[in-house]
Write an enzyme that holds these catalytic residues in place. Structure first.
Site, PDB file in Angstrom:
ATOM      1  N   GLN A 144     -30.532 -22.050   7.352  1.00 40.20           N
ATOM      2  CA  GLN A 144     -31.608 -21.902   6.721  1.00 40.20           C
ATOM      3  C   GLN A 144     -32.948 -22.564   7.439  1.00 40.20           C
ATOM      4  O   GLN A 144     -33.771 -21.812   7.876  1.00 40.20           O
ATOM      5  CB  GLN A 144     -31.768 -22.660   5.337  1.00 40.20           C
ATOM      6  CG  GLN A 144     -31.035 -22.122   4.243  1.00 40.20           C
ATOM      7  CD  GLN A 144     -31.036 -22.570   2.922  1.00 40.20           C
ATOM      8  OE1 GLN A 144     -31.662 -23.553   2.797  1.00 40.20           O
ATOM      9  NE2 GLN A 144     -30.292 -22.027   1.938  1.00 40.20           N
ATOM     10  N   GLY A 166     -32.496 -21.714  -2.571  1.00 38.54           N
ATOM     11  CA  GLY A 166     -33.384 -22.461  -1.537  1.00 38.54           C
ATOM     12  C   GLY A 166     -33.483 -21.685  -0.157  1.00 38.54           C
ATOM     13  O   GLY A 166     -34.168 -21.664   0.574  1.00 38.54           O
ATOM     14  N   LYS A 200     -25.517 -12.314  -0.250  1.00 38.06           N
ATOM     15  CA  LYS A 200     -26.802 -12.812  -0.578  1.00 38.06           C
ATOM     16  C   LYS A 200     -27.604 -12.961   0.635  1.00 38.06           C
ATOM     17  O   LYS A 200     -28.773 -12.830   0.678  1.00 38.06           O
ATOM     18  CB  LYS A 200     -26.706 -14.027  -1.366  1.00 38.06           C
ATOM     19  CG  LYS A 200     -27.903 -14.643  -1.810  1.00 38.06           C
ATOM     20  CD  LYS A 200     -27.719 -15.373  -3.271  1.00 38.06           C
ATOM     21  CE  LYS A 200     -26.648 -16.850  -3.182  1.00 38.06           C
ATOM     22  NZ  LYS A 200     -27.567 -17.649  -2.359  1.00 38.06           N
ATOM     23  N   SER A 201     -27.224 -13.835   1.620  1.00 32.41           N
ATOM     24  CA  SER A 201     -27.827 -14.076   2.757  1.00 32.41           C
ATOM     25  C   SER A 201     -28.364 -13.063   3.441  1.00 32.41           C
ATOM     26  O   SER A 201     -29.478 -12.947   4.038  1.00 32.41           O
ATOM     27  CB  SER A 201     -26.659 -14.820   3.897  1.00 32.41           C
ATOM     28  OG  SER A 201     -26.351 -16.080   3.111  1.00 32.41           O
ATOM     29  N   ARG A 205     -23.214 -31.047  -4.767  1.00 35.18           N
ATOM     30  CA  ARG A 205     -21.900 -30.303  -5.081  1.00 35.18           C
ATOM     31  C   ARG A 205     -20.633 -31.068  -4.961  1.00 35.18           C
ATOM     32  O   ARG A 205     -19.592 -30.953  -5.339  1.00 35.18           O
ATOM     33  CB  ARG A 205     -21.545 -28.955  -4.339  1.00 35.18           C
ATOM     34  CG  ARG A 205     -22.570 -27.827  -4.893  1.00 35.18           C
ATOM     35  CD  ARG A 205     -22.122 -26.648  -4.284  1.00 35.18           C
ATOM     36  NE  ARG A 205     -23.063 -25.449  -4.780  1.00 35.18           N
ATOM     37  CZ  ARG A 205     -23.410 -24.405  -4.297  1.00 35.18           C
ATOM     38  NH1 ARG A 205     -23.168 -24.258  -3.188  1.00 35.18           N
ATOM     39  NH2 ARG A 205     -24.010 -23.598  -4.949  1.00 35.18           N
ATOM     40  N   ASP A 253     -20.361 -23.081   1.287  1.00 27.53           N
ATOM     41  CA  ASP A 253     -20.818 -22.369  -0.218  1.00 27.53           C
ATOM     42  C   ASP A 253     -19.357 -22.579  -0.874  1.00 27.53           C
ATOM     43  O   ASP A 253     -19.368 -22.202  -1.904  1.00 27.53           O
ATOM     44  CB  ASP A 253     -21.433 -21.210  -0.277  1.00 27.53           C
ATOM     45  CG  ASP A 253     -22.958 -21.522   0.225  1.00 27.53           C
ATOM     46  OD1 ASP A 253     -23.374 -22.516   0.159  1.00 27.53           O
ATOM     47  OD2 ASP A 253     -23.442 -20.490   0.482  1.00 27.53           O
TER      48      ASP A 253
HETATM   49  C1  S3P Z   1     -27.661 -19.720   3.634  1.00 27.65           C
HETATM   50  C2  S3P Z   1     -27.219 -21.010   4.354  1.00 27.65           C
HETATM   51  C3  S3P Z   1     -26.482 -22.071   3.715  1.00 27.65           C
HETATM   52  C4  S3P Z   1     -25.830 -21.818   2.415  1.00 27.65           C
HETATM   53  C5  S3P Z   1     -26.823 -21.028   1.562  1.00 27.65           C
HETATM   54  C6  S3P Z   1     -27.077 -19.389   2.128  1.00 27.65           C
HETATM   55  C7  S3P Z   1     -28.328 -18.767   4.303  1.00 27.65           C
HETATM   56  O1  S3P Z   1     -27.398 -23.303   3.595  1.00 27.65           O
HETATM   57  O2  S3P Z   1     -25.646 -22.855   1.563  1.00 27.65           O
HETATM   58  O3  S3P Z   1     -26.165 -20.689   0.277  1.00 27.65           O
HETATM   59  O4  S3P Z   1     -28.321 -17.729   3.932  1.00 27.65           O
HETATM   60  O5  S3P Z   1     -29.019 -19.126   5.453  1.00 27.65           O
HETATM   61  P1  S3P Z   1     -27.806 -24.050   4.728  1.00 27.65           P
HETATM   62  O6  S3P Z   1     -28.334 -23.410   5.704  1.00 27.65           O
HETATM   63  O7  S3P Z   1     -28.652 -25.188   4.239  1.00 27.65           O
HETATM   64  O8  S3P Z   1     -26.319 -24.934   4.911  1.00 27.65           O
END
Ligand code: S3P
Length: 443
Positions: free
Chosen positions: A176, A100, A27-28, A357, A326
């Site tokens: 993120q 998010g 996903k990332s 969570r 996660d």
């Molecule tokens: C992600 C970063 C994580 C993770 C999210 C995906 C990303 O969040 O929990 O599912 O793809 O950069 P945070 O950066 O807020 O920890």
């Protein structure tokens, strides 16, 4: 966006799970591949893209910002980018649904462009903090035109007319936040620097380098990194092949560990060390996880064999959190079937995910007869080697709660119900069918 209809399901004690599966694309990386290719000049081909709702919303956002984004086959997409700083003003607010990551990364990418854009999402995303991603972007020159109470969505952002390079230390270990600043920094002259006290997933850095940006990454302190990006690069299209998502592989992996007699092969799982804290922890707990082969396609990818194992409780150190942020829900399920206590330390960030969570994990376990405590930001699970089950778990619009609870039911004494599994489609379309194909009793 309309909420999808609730789909309750229940999972029951299953025979040994067997087979060979490839979980969907990461996903990332999928979000980032779409966003960064939309900032190149020319056409990028992406294969293995995760076609979950979260990523589809990012694809739609890229289209609304002027890129051409086209699906050419299962997991195969073409993106014709508009160049760094080239996004066009969208005619309607961008809707990120449950995501998010999509929302925060695109806020960053838009913050470097001289356009106004609105951002919105579903009830879960509207409850999550946005102010901390906006703070550094205001320093870069973006302005918030409208925002809901407590720094939440919906919001409207005026991107920087004249973006400034900044040096930024994220207040939390968050890929993120880091990524939003780097994506905004692409449009600034000079050098944008992010200093992380604890290294987080580095897919943005790797993909930016893949597309031709100049970055330097050096160690910082014991666990951190200093990332410096040279602004205003011309990003050039490059093919991207998205490996299987370790955060999704976690669910069939733990299912195979806890359902007696199981043996599974997981194909092409990304094993970037900043993502594999769960695998390491499970191995410390006694899990039989064997790496059958490894290759490197820009990211390390492995074939893994997982066999049912007797697990024991362990201490999970706080510095491991960024590499498994996660995965605590599904680790808590594994810990419930382990013998002894598992203490997972330093989980503050879990409170601001798709749901709280930390509380939701404790509630899921308690509802199924597992003894669990939250002390400060630690989650403590007292495993006895078996789980009573019989509870109905509230999903709170959180895909990972739904999948974790279903995995729990596959090995508990009585079935585990989930009030709504519709959100699984945000990250793992086909999860239920894949698990059923391995022998899981879910229905
Ligand atoms: C992600 C970063 C994580 C993770 C999210 C995906 C990303 O969040 O929990 O599912 O793809 O950069 P945070 O950066 O807020 O920890």
């Amino acid at each position: 966006m309309n909420a999808p209809a609730a789909t309750p399901l229940s999972a029951s004690r299953s025979p040994a799970l067997r087979g060979r599966v490839r979980v969907p694309g990461d996903k990332s990386i999928s979000h980032r591949a779409l966003i960064i290719s939309a900032m190149t000049v020319g056409e990028t081909r992406i294969d293995g893209l995760l076609e979950g709702e979260d990523v589809i919303n990012t694809a739609k956002a890229m289209r609304a910002l002027g890129a051409q984004v086209e699906r050419t086959g299962a997991g195969s997409w073409r993106v014709h980018g508009v160049g760094v700083g080239g996004f066009a003003e969208p005619s309607a607010p961008l809707d990120f649904g449950n995501s998010g990551t999509g929302c925060r990364l695109v806020i960053g990418a838009v913050a470097g462009c001289p356009i106004v854009a609105g951002f919105d999402g579903d009830a879960s995303l509207r409850s999550r903090p946005m102010q901390r991603v906006l703070d550094p972007l205001l320093r870069i020159g973006a302005r918030v035109l409208e925002i809901a109470e407590h720094g939440r969505l919906p919001l409207r952002l005026q991107g920087a007319l004249d973006p400034l390079p900044i040096e930024y230390r994220p207040p939390a270990a968050s890929a993120q936040l880091k990524s939003a600043v780097l994506l905004a920094g692409l449009a600034a002259p000079g050098e944008t620097t992010v200093v992380e006290n604890e290294a987080t997933r580095d897919h943005t850095e790797k993909l930016l380098a893949h597309f031709g940006a100049e970055l330097t990454v050096t160690p910082e302190g014991q666990h951190g990194r200093r990332i410096t990006l040279k602004g205003r690069p011309e990003l050039k299209p490059q093919p991207v092949v998205v490996p299987a998502d370790p955060s999704s592989a976690a669910f069939p992996m733990v299912a195979a560990l806890v359902v007696p007699g199981s043996e599974l092969i997981l194909e092409a799982v990304m094993t970037n060390p900043l993502r594999t804290g769960l695998f390491k922890t499970l191995i410390e707990m006694g899990a039989d996880i064997e790496t059958l082969s490894v290759r490197n396609d820009g990211e390390e990818v492995a074939e893994l064999r997982v066999r049912a194992s007797s697990l024991r409780g362990v201490e999970v150190p706080p510095e491991r959190a960024p590499a498994m942020i996660d995965e605590y829900l599904i680790l808590a399920v594994a810990a419930s079937f382990a013998t002894g206590t598992t203490r997972m330390r330093g989980l503050k960030e879990l409170r601001v995910k798709e749901s709280d969570r930390l509380e939701a994990t404790a509630a899921m376990l308690r509802a199924n007869g597992v003894e669990v405590e939250i002390i400060d930001d630690d989650l403590i699970v007292h495993g006895t080697g078996r789980v009573k089950g019989g509870g109905v778990v509230a999903t709170h619009m959180d895909h990972r709660i739904a999948m974790s609870a279903l995995v729990m039911g596959l090995a508990s004494d009585t079935p585990v119900g989930v009030d709504d599994t519709a959100f699984i489609a945000t990250s793992f379309p086909g999860f239920v069918e894949m698990m059923q194909g391995l022998g899981a009793e879910i229905g």
